[in-house]
Write a protein that holds these residues in place. Sequence first.
Motif, PDB file in Angstrom:
ATOM      1  N   MET A   1     -20.941  11.994  14.171  1.00 19.40           N
ATOM      2  CA  MET A   1     -20.647  11.524  13.068  1.00 19.40           C
ATOM      3  C   MET A   1     -19.581  11.009  12.994  1.00 19.40           C
ATOM      4  O   MET A   1     -18.394  11.343  13.434  1.00 19.40           O
ATOM      5  N   LYS A   2     -19.507   9.890  11.986  1.00 16.50           N
ATOM      6  CA  LYS A   2     -18.272   9.215  11.702  1.00 16.50           C
ATOM      7  C   LYS A   2     -17.678   9.615  10.328  1.00 16.50           C
ATOM      8  O   LYS A   2     -18.347   9.351   9.552  1.00 16.50           O
ATOM      9  N   TYR A   3     -16.431   9.791  10.479  1.00 16.33           N
ATOM     10  CA  TYR A   3     -15.634  10.155   9.257  1.00 16.33           C
ATOM     11  C   TYR A   3     -14.629   9.137   8.654  1.00 16.33           C
ATOM     12  O   TYR A   3     -13.956   8.574   9.837  1.00 16.33           O
ATOM     13  N   ASN A   4     -14.626   8.826   7.546  1.00 13.29           N
ATOM     14  CA  ASN A   4     -13.660   8.142   7.141  1.00 13.29           C
ATOM     15  C   ASN A   4     -12.578   8.864   6.240  1.00 13.29           C
ATOM     16  O   ASN A   4     -12.976   9.886   5.878  1.00 13.29           O
ATOM     17  N   VAL A   5     -11.327   8.342   5.991  1.00 19.43           N
ATOM     18  CA  VAL A   5     -10.161   9.056   5.487  1.00 19.43           C
ATOM     19  C   VAL A   5      -9.869   8.504   4.130  1.00 19.43           C
ATOM     20  O   VAL A   5      -9.852   7.105   3.914  1.00 19.43           O
ATOM     21  N   THR A   6      -9.463   9.450   3.154  1.00 23.06           N
ATOM     22  CA  THR A   6      -9.064   8.835   2.033  1.00 23.06           C
ATOM     23  C   THR A   6      -7.613   9.726   1.735  1.00 23.06           C
ATOM     24  O   THR A   6      -7.688  10.790   1.868  1.00 23.06           O
ATOM     25  N   ILE A   7      -6.397   8.899   1.439  1.00 27.27           N
ATOM     26  CA  ILE A   7      -5.291   9.566   1.496  1.00 27.27           C
ATOM     27  C   ILE A   7      -4.528   9.094  -0.095  1.00 27.27           C
ATOM     28  O   ILE A   7      -4.575   7.735  -0.131  1.00 27.27           O
ATOM     29  N   GLY A   8      -4.179  10.047  -0.747  1.00 27.78           N
ATOM     30  CA  GLY A   8      -3.475   9.735  -1.909  1.00 27.78           C
ATOM     31  C   GLY A   8      -1.840  10.241  -1.900  1.00 27.78           C
ATOM     32  O   GLY A   8      -1.839  11.279  -1.222  1.00 27.78           O
ATOM     33  N   MET A   9      -0.904   9.976  -2.566  1.00 30.65           N
ATOM     34  CA  MET A   9       0.421  10.620  -2.588  1.00 30.65           C
ATOM     35  C   MET A   9       1.081  10.785  -3.785  1.00 30.65           C
ATOM     36  O   MET A   9       0.662  10.082  -5.116  1.00 30.65           O
ATOM     37  N   GLU A  10       1.873  11.928  -3.959  1.00 32.30           N
ATOM     38  CA  GLU A  10       2.716  12.094  -5.025  1.00 32.30           C
ATOM     39  C   GLU A  10       4.146  12.114  -4.316  1.00 32.30           C
ATOM     40  O   GLU A  10       4.057  12.948  -3.282  1.00 32.30           O
ATOM     41  N   ILE A  11       4.948  11.385  -4.937  1.00 34.75           N
ATOM     42  CA  ILE A  11       6.330  11.130  -4.522  1.00 34.75           C
ATOM     43  C   ILE A  11       7.233  11.592  -5.475  1.00 34.75           C
ATOM     44  O   ILE A  11       7.339  10.902  -6.555  1.00 34.75           O
ATOM     45  N   HIS A  12       8.042  12.657  -5.274  1.00 33.75           N
ATOM     46  CA  HIS A  12       9.308  12.940  -6.082  1.00 33.75           C
ATOM     47  C   HIS A  12      10.536  12.103  -5.624  1.00 33.75           C
ATOM     48  O   HIS A  12      10.671  12.383  -4.500  1.00 33.75           O
ATOM     49  N   ILE A 114       0.427  -7.904   8.818  1.00 34.75           N
ATOM     50  CA  ILE A 114      -0.659  -8.054   8.018  1.00 34.75           C
ATOM     51  C   ILE A 114      -0.122  -7.334   6.747  1.00 34.75           C
ATOM     52  O   ILE A 114       0.416  -6.444   6.675  1.00 34.75           O
ATOM     53  N   LYS A 115      -0.435  -8.037   5.526  1.00 36.90           N
ATOM     54  CA  LYS A 115       0.065  -7.489   4.161  1.00 36.90           C
ATOM     55  C   LYS A 115      -1.073  -6.627   3.638  1.00 36.90           C
ATOM     56  O   LYS A 115      -2.218  -6.912   3.606  1.00 36.90           O
ATOM     57  N   LYS A 116      -0.665  -5.523   3.172  1.00 33.74           N
ATOM     58  CA  LYS A 116      -1.444  -4.579   2.538  1.00 33.74           C
ATOM     59  C   LYS A 116      -1.011  -4.112   0.908  1.00 33.74           C
ATOM     60  O   LYS A 116       0.253  -3.884   0.955  1.00 33.74           O
ATOM     61  N   SER A 117      -1.922  -4.000  -0.022  1.00 26.98           N
ATOM     62  CA  SER A 117      -1.521  -3.537  -1.212  1.00 26.98           C
ATOM     63  C   SER A 117      -1.798  -2.417  -1.634  1.00 26.98           C
ATOM     64  O   SER A 117      -2.946  -1.865  -1.041  1.00 26.98           O
ATOM     65  N   PHE A 118      -1.052  -1.335  -2.267  1.00 30.24           N
ATOM     66  CA  PHE A 118      -1.298  -0.070  -2.535  1.00 30.24           C
ATOM     67  C   PHE A 118      -1.303   0.070  -4.120  1.00 30.24           C
ATOM     68  O   PHE A 118       0.017  -0.210  -4.615  1.00 30.24           O
ATOM     69  N   ARG A 119      -2.266   0.578  -4.846  1.00 31.11           N
ATOM     70  CA  ARG A 119      -1.926   0.893  -6.311  1.00 31.11           C
ATOM     71  C   ARG A 119      -0.998   2.052  -6.415  1.00 31.11           C
ATOM     72  O   ARG A 119      -1.227   2.949  -5.866  1.00 31.11           O
ATOM     73  N   ILE A 120      -0.256   1.830  -7.639  1.00 32.19           N
ATOM     74  CA  ILE A 120       0.335   3.113  -7.916  1.00 32.19           C
ATOM     75  C   ILE A 120      -0.156   3.434  -9.191  1.00 32.19           C
ATOM     76  O   ILE A 120      -0.337   2.705 -10.298  1.00 32.19           O
ATOM     77  N   THR A 121      -0.655   4.656  -9.400  1.00 38.30           N
ATOM     78  CA  THR A 121      -1.517   5.137 -10.737  1.00 38.30           C
ATOM     79  C   THR A 121      -0.328   5.288 -12.017  1.00 38.30           C
ATOM     80  O   THR A 121      -0.529   4.583 -13.084  1.00 38.30           O
ATOM     81  N   ARG A 122       0.947   5.880 -11.576  1.00 37.84           N
ATOM     82  CA  ARG A 122       1.860   6.009 -12.784  1.00 37.84           C
ATOM     83  C   ARG A 122       3.094   6.695 -12.206  1.00 37.84           C
ATOM     84  O   ARG A 122       3.098   7.056 -10.926  1.00 37.84           O
ATOM     85  N   ASP A 160      -5.608   5.217  -2.124  1.00 43.09           N
ATOM     86  CA  ASP A 160      -5.817   4.017  -1.293  1.00 43.09           C
ATOM     87  C   ASP A 160      -5.681   3.941   0.199  1.00 43.09           C
ATOM     88  O   ASP A 160      -6.248   3.127   0.904  1.00 43.09           O
ATOM     89  N   PHE A 161      -5.187   4.885   0.658  1.00 41.72           N
ATOM     90  CA  PHE A 161      -4.639   4.903   1.851  1.00 41.72           C
ATOM     91  C   PHE A 161      -5.592   5.469   3.024  1.00 41.72           C
ATOM     92  O   PHE A 161      -6.380   6.279   2.610  1.00 41.72           O
TER      93      PHE A 161
END
Length: 493
Positions: A1-12, A114-122, A160-161
Motif C-alpha cells: 500500500m502506498k501512502y502520501n503525506v500531508t503536513i501543515g504547520m503552526e509557527i510561533h 527547484i522553486k516551491k511555493s507554500f501557502r500561508i493561511t494567516r 501543503d507540505f
Amino acid sequence: MKYNVTIGMEIHAELKTGSKMFCSCKNGLGLEKTPNVNICPVCTAQPGTLPVPNRKAIEAVQRVGLALGCTLRLQSKFDRKNYFYPDIPKGYQISQYDEPFCEHGVMEIEDDGIKKSFRITRIHLEEDTGKSMHPTGEHFTLVDFNRAGVPLMELVTEADFTNGKDVRLFCQKLRQTLRYLEVSDADMEKGQMRCEVNISLYKEGSDRLSGTKSEIKNINSFRSVERSIEYEILRQTGVLEAGGTLVQETRGWDEAKGITVSQRKKESAHDYRYFPEPDIPPFSFTEEYVEKLRSTLPELPDAKFKRFVSEYGLPEADVVTLTEDHHLANYFEAVASELGEKVESKEITVPLERALKLASNYILTELRKYFAENGEDITTIKITPENYAEFIGIVADGKINSSAAQTVLAEMYKGGDNDPSHIIERLNLAQMSDSSELEAIVDTVLVSNEKSVLDFRSGKQNAFQFLIGQIMKETRGKANPKVVADILTEKLK
Ligand SMILES: [Zn+2]
C-alpha cells in the motif's frame, strides 16, 4: 500500500518589541533570569486592570504579513481564547480568531535549484504564556510569569507540505525574513521561534486530508523539525501497514532518542469558546496606512540574493551565505562600495570583480572561521568595512602573500590597531617584489644548493620546487612567489 503525506504547520515567534503586548513591562531576553521580576498587575491579570495593545507589535506582525505576500485585513480585532492552564493568569489568552491581521500569504523556497511555493493561511497576534517549572523531586509546580504577555505572532500554513526537508527550509526562510525585518531574532534554541507540525498520511487515490493527524511539539531546532517529521512518517506508515489504527494525538519530540512520544490523545477539537475581547475596541486600518507600512519594508532575502548575483557577479553559492544574515549582507555591501571607489581611483589595480570575489572569499572562509571559534558574528566585528576593503586591496595587488594575509587579518580581528598598513609595517610583512633584491637572494641559494641545480638540469622537476622553497625560507615567506619563479627560471637556463 502506498501512502502520501500531508503536513501543515503552526509557527510561533516572539516579537522583539520594547515592551510587552498589553502592558508597559519590558520585553526581552536576559531580563528573565530571575522568575517573576518582569511582571505587573496587567500581565498577571489582577482584578480591574485593562490591556492596552502595543502598536509596535501590531505593525511588526503586519509588516511580516506584507513581506510574505499576505493581504492585511482592514477590519480586525482581538478575541479571548478560553482555556485553563496555570501559566495563563487570566484564564484566557488574548488572541485573534476570525479576523487575523494578515491572511492568504505565500512563501517561496528553493531546494537544489527547484522553486516551491507554500501557502500561508494567516498570521495573527497574541500574547505569550508564562512558564511552568517542575522542580525535580518535588511534588509541586512553580510558575514564572516573566514571559506572560510577550507579543507572539502565530503563522499558520496550509497543509501543503509533503516532506520534512521542505518544512525545514520554510522555517529557515521564515527566520531569515523575520531577522531581515528586525521584528524577531527567531532563535529556536532560545524558544523565540516554536514550530508545531501537523502530519497525516492518506492512501493514494483518496482525499489528501482523510488521514488521522498527529501534532508534533517540543521541536527546538531546524534539524529536529526535519528529523521528527521523517520519524513520524515512518511510524505512521508502520502502524497502517501492520493493519493498526492511528489516533489523533499530540506527540512530543524526544531529541535524545530521535523519536516522537505520545503526550495526550485528542478526542475532538478544543472548544475554546472564542469571543471578541471586550476590553479592546476593534481596529480599522486604511489602505493608505497599509501602503505606508509597505514602504517601510527593507530589501527582502530573495531580492537581495538576486541583486548580489547580478550586481557583484559572485557565484550563487557564495551569495546564499552572504545574504543569509542581513547584517553580513550589509557589511559586504559597505566593503563593496569602498572597493568600488578604490578601483575607480586606481588605488587598487585589479578589476573590481576580482577584488569583490576576494572580499567574499575572506569573509566566507577566514572571518566565518573566527566567528565560529569565538561565538561571534558580523555585528560584533571590530574590523570596519573601510579597513577590510583596504586589506582586500593590499592582498589583491599582491603587496603581501597569502600567508602574510592570514596573519594581518588575524591581527585586525583581534582589534586594537585595525589598520592593515600599520600591521604590515609593524610585523614587517610586506611582500618582496623587488627583482634586484630577490636576485641576490636567489644567487645565494643557488650557490649553497649546487646539487639541486644539477638535479634540475638533469631533468628532475621537483628540484625546482625545492629551490623555490629555499628562497621563500630565506625571505621568511615574504618573497613574491611569481617574481621568484621568473628569476629562478631565468638563472637556471
Ligand atoms: Zn506587565
